[in-house]
Design a protein around this motif. Structure first.
Motif, mmCIF file in Angstrom:
data_model
loop_
_atom_site.group_PDB
_atom_site.id
_atom_site.type_symbol
_atom_site.label_atom_id
_atom_site.label_comp_id
_atom_site.label_asym_id
_atom_site.label_seq_id
_atom_site.Cartn_x
_atom_site.Cartn_y
_atom_site.Cartn_z
ATOM 1 N N SER A 114 0.838 -1.208 0.000
ATOM 2 C CA SER A 114 0.000 0.000 0.000
ATOM 3 C C SER A 114 0.866 1.249 0.000
ATOM 4 C CB SER A 114 -0.940 -0.012 1.203
ATOM 5 O OG SER A 114 -0.242 0.238 2.411
ATOM 6 N N SER A 135 -7.330 -6.790 -1.237
ATOM 7 C CA SER A 135 -8.707 -6.333 -1.031
ATOM 8 C C SER A 135 -8.730 -5.204 -0.011
ATOM 9 C CB SER A 135 -9.576 -7.491 -0.526
ATOM 10 O OG SER A 135 -9.167 -7.881 0.781
ATOM 11 N N ARG A 136 -9.813 -4.452 0.005
ATOM 12 C CA ARG A 136 -9.958 -3.376 0.977
ATOM 13 C C ARG A 136 -9.937 -3.937 2.395
ATOM 14 N NH1 ARG A 136 -14.505 0.923 -1.303
ATOM 15 N NH2 ARG A 136 -13.328 1.586 -3.158
ATOM 16 N N ARG A 137 -10.510 -5.131 2.555
ATOM 17 C CA ARG A 137 -10.532 -5.752 3.884
ATOM 18 C C ARG A 137 -9.121 -6.048 4.360
ATOM 19 N NH1 ARG A 137 -10.408 -10.840 6.041
ATOM 20 N NH2 ARG A 137 -11.595 -11.130 7.985
ATOM 21 N N VAL A 152 -6.334 -4.561 3.399
ATOM 22 C CA VAL A 152 -5.649 -3.301 3.668
ATOM 23 C C VAL A 152 -6.084 -2.759 5.027
ATOM 24 C CG1 VAL A 152 -5.378 -0.904 2.936
ATOM 25 C CG2 VAL A 152 -5.337 -2.740 1.234
ATOM 26 N N TRP A 153 -7.388 -2.838 5.305
ATOM 27 C CA TRP A 153 -7.881 -2.356 6.593
ATOM 28 C C TRP A 153 -7.272 -3.169 7.737
ATOM 29 C CZ3 TRP A 153 -10.486 -4.286 10.795
ATOM 30 C CH2 TRP A 153 -10.993 -3.336 11.693
#
Length: 574
Positions: free
Chosen positions: A104, A329-331, A333-334
């Protein structure tokens, strides 16, 4: 009851010469003999006990009791904080979410000058806040290599970036140690350091951009460096003066990174320069070593987010191959950011007055057995009180956060325990070193050796304010730790200030601020940086790349502290 005598040999100069033997010996063993830090620290401890017993007439039992109190402080809270902070980081490595975090960062900008600021300065500061002890240099250097930087340049950037956040590293452990050793209020010390270190932070990103791409880098990417430095300085100043001190670097690093990301949405440096050109180093032998750094990290393959590879750095877990094709995925990264968000949330709640009071009720104050010491005027020292804040302690909160982290990242309890065991094994010599250094400091403080040295140095008068950062710089350059430097020289700074008619809080804080600039040239940090990029044995080259910056920034800091001791800049102090 042992009563201190600051001039036991009848002459302050002669007494100071003898009192300097433990520290002088430690410096020689570390800097000249190149002895391992844990061995040198133990020898230094023994020499401090010998001087205390035979030169200062301290009872052997009292000396050993003082040493045991210092060692206990080194274990708890010092290494308890460090161990649990590193455990949280290692959990993200095992789950594979550290690779997600690295990717990221790499995708924020293709410009290697920007990557140096975001990874080495911003993320390195976050790592320093959580762990310290060389981890930021090792991890960020490997991440930069994975993005295409040449090894020595990556290590140099990591070393230079590991400056401004050091004062509040390891959840403000240097400040906590300084307050414990000197008896000065923690908040006052943090406030003054927060009016010195942030000024250094303003310039460090510009230095990084210059090192990466010389004058052209500064001309083309100075807005990124300026935004990163300004927002880091603001965050560190606000938290050190008005918020939870332990969060100073965390908030500063997040503010800095966030501000840079926002800037890059509206502006990009002209003539983007990718990692390929970043590999154009100064030395022909400084070849790119993608896919050759480190070794496979436990748990780096077979489960977790993304399509991770097995070629990971042992230092940071960063993939050493090009994985730009991996889409997270966004998950994921979170989840990669989750542990750091949780730390900010927990420490913010823990510092709410009502919560802080409730946690503080579990704290036990223990008069350390066998430590009965009076100063020459007959007043018993309060340094014999050991604070056992088992629940309110930063390390305990980090341990609880670690438990939540491995549950949320879906790491099995067995793997989490194995990760903790591996972490303790990696830290075993660091634990011995810190315990021995703190034991040495307590023996010197209790016997009166530190006060003797302080009184001797105080003879230079008000000019001592000019050299007080130099004392901290030397301490960190030799020991590799701002915490250790504060333990060794904190009380010395206070005594010298009293004798010279200066504010002891200013000189004690200057010891911390000066120490941050010694970090980049300490043999331990140089060794970590060289080893992380598979360039062991070339520490001398790294030293030559950073020594000029270390001295230049130190001179500026010495002038700042001196002016802060005079009406010219005394308005800067709280």
């Amino acid at each position: 009851m042992y009563q201190q005598d600051y001039s036991p040999l009848g002459s302050l100069a002669l007494s100071a010469l003898v009192a300097a033997i433990p520290l002088g010996g430690l410096f020689v063993l570390l800097g000249v003999v190149k002895m391992k830090a844990w061995m040198a620290s133990l020898i230094g401890l023994v020499s401090a006990l010998i001087v205390a017993i035979f030169a200062y007439d301290m009872p052997a039992g009292t000396g050993l009791a003082s040493a045991s109190q210092g060692a206990a402080f080194g274990l708890f809270p010092a290494m308890w904080i460090v161990a649990n902070a590193i455990w949280i980081y290692q959990l993200t490595v095992v789950s594979g979410h550290f690779d997600v975090l690295r990717r990221s960062f790499g995708r924020v900008s293709p410009d290697h000058r920007v990557q140096a600021v975001i990874i080495a300065f911003c993320f390195g500061a976050l790592l320093e806040a959580l762990a310290g002890f060389g981890a930021p240099v090792a991890v960020t250097a490997v991440m930069l290599i994975a993005l295409g930087f040449r090894p020595l340049k990556a290590a140099a950037v990591g070393l230079l970036a590991n400056t401004a956040p050091v004062a509040f590293g390891a959840m403000a452990l240097p400040i906590i140690t300084l307050a414990t050793v000197t008896g000065l209020p923690e908040r006052e010390l943090a406030s003054i350091v927060g009016r010195q270190a942030p000024i250094l932070a303003l310039f460090v990103p510009l230095v990084l951009v210059y090192v990466v791409d010389k004058g052209r880098g500064v001309r083309e990417a100075w807005p990124v460096a300026a935004v990163a430095g300004v927002f880091f300085a603001i965050g560190q100043f606000l938290m050190s003066n008005y918020g939870p001190v332990a969060l100073a670097d965390i908030v500063a690093s997040l503010m800095s990174a966030g501000a840079v990301v926002v800037l890059l949405r509206f502006w990009q440096p002209p003539a983007h320069r990718g990692p390929g050109e970043a590999m154009l180093g100064d030395d022909e032998d400084d070849v790119p070593i993608l896919a050759t750094v480190g070794h496979a990290t436990a748990g780096s393959a077979g489960h977790g987010p993304g399509e991770r590879t097995t070629a990971s750095s042992g230092a940071g877990g960063a993939s050493a191959v090009d994985d730009a094709h991996v889409v997270d995925s966004r998950r994921d990264v979170w989840l990669a950011y989750f542990p750091y968000i949780l730390i900010v949330a927990v420490f913010s709640v823990a510092n709410i007055p009502a919560v802080k009071t409730a946690l503080g009720k579990t704290t036990k104050l223990i008069h350390w057995p066998g430590v009965h010491v009076q100063n020459p005027s007959g007043k018993e020292l309060t340094s014999s009180i050991y604070k056992f804040d088992w629940l309110a302690n930063i390390g305990t909160l980090l341990f609880l956060i670690g438990i939540v982290t491995f549950l949320v990242l879906k790491i099995s309890p067995a793997e989490a325990v194995r990760t903790y065991g591996r972490m303790l094994n990696q830290l075993k010599t660091a634990i011995v070193t810190v315990m021995a250094v703190l034991a040495l400091a307590y023996v010197m403080n209790s016997s009166g050796q530190t006060v003797t040295l302080g009184l001797f140095l105080a003879q230079v008068g008000s000019i001592f304010a000019l050299v007080s950062p130099l004392v901290g710089w030397i301490g960190v350059a030799v020991t590799g730790s701002d915490t250790s430097s504060n333990a060794l020289f904190g009380l010395l700074q206070v005594q010298a200030a009293h004798g010279a008619g200066l504010d002891p809080t200013l000189t004690a804080a200057a010891n911390t601020s000066g120490g941050v600039l010694g970090k980049m040239i300490s043999p331990q940090n140089l060794a970590v940086g060289a080893a992380a990029v598979a360039m062991a044995g070339r520490e001398g080259e790294l030293f030559r790349k950073v020594i000029g910056w270390a001295i230049g920034l130190l001179v500026a800091l010495c002038l700042l502290v001196y002016l802060q001791s005079t009406p010219v800049l005394s308005w800067m102090l709280p």
